[in-house]
Design an enzyme around this catalytic site. Sequence first.
Site, short mmCIF file in Angstrom:
data_model
loop_
_atom_site.label_atom_id
_atom_site.label_comp_id
_atom_site.label_asym_id
_atom_site.label_seq_id
_atom_site.Cartn_x
_atom_site.Cartn_y
_atom_site.Cartn_z
CE1 TYR A 168 -3.36 2.89 0.83
CE2 TYR A 168 -1.84 3.42 2.60
CZ TYR A 168 -2.91 3.77 1.81
OH TYR A 168 -3.54 4.98 1.99
CE LYS A 172 -3.77 5.99 -1.57
NZ LYS A 172 -4.65 6.98 -2.22
#
Length: 268
Positions: A168, A172
């Site tokens: 993740y 991001k």
Amino acid sequence: MTTKQEKLKSLFGNAAPVAVVTGSGADRVGKTVALTLAEQGYQIALHANGSIDEAEATAAELVDQGIESKAFAADLSDEAEIHALFESIHFYFGRIDVLVNTAAIWDSHPFEEVTAADFRQQFEVNAVGTFLCCQASGRRMIDQPHGGAIVNIGDWSVVRPYPDHAPYFASKGALPTLTRSLAVDLGTRNPSIRVNAILPGQVMQPEGTPQEQIDRDIERTLVKRQGKPDYVAHAALFLIENPFVTGVCLPVDGGRTIFANSDFGASS
């Protein structure tokens, strides 16, 4: 024409600009951004995947209030669906003035169990999907005399990551560089296109989060205040409507980026 409408017409060549908000079906940040923009005079294209029923209900509520709005479904891990999404939006509204990319997926993966598939899944939506949405809208903004504005939603904690979320955070973490790159790519093609990003802190706790956890997250901020989706929406509105800001990645995190107290426990 009101002063607000005059401002929007000056910025976008349209007193009721069209704003696309991805990931705006469920009752989360994207929906809050969409409702905030609707209140400010924007026409709203809501995007959702699994929560398309909720997006359609929101669109119906906005239409009842006299605000032009429509919901569109697409899987942002599928390039063809993204192209079809923006083709449909542009066909329906006739223009795209604003894009806010709030759609994302978020999974926890212990380090020892992370697979290549885990990485690819996060990147397909959070990084590649964001780029393709920017590309699809940007191509149309280039041809508009007044360009447009794009806001990407990153995450404050890419600068201070916590355990078990490597795929993740990596996905991001690509968004600040992507934002700056697109600000250059699109701005050099049409100086009236601006691309910025917001790096939110904890603005919406998962349902059922214990009060002890909420209090702990408040204590970890400098402002000693609980985050709210409204704070992200207000930041998005600023970045959309300030014509002299582009390539900026704005933390909206209560100071978490620059502050660490004595409690170093993992928290988003």
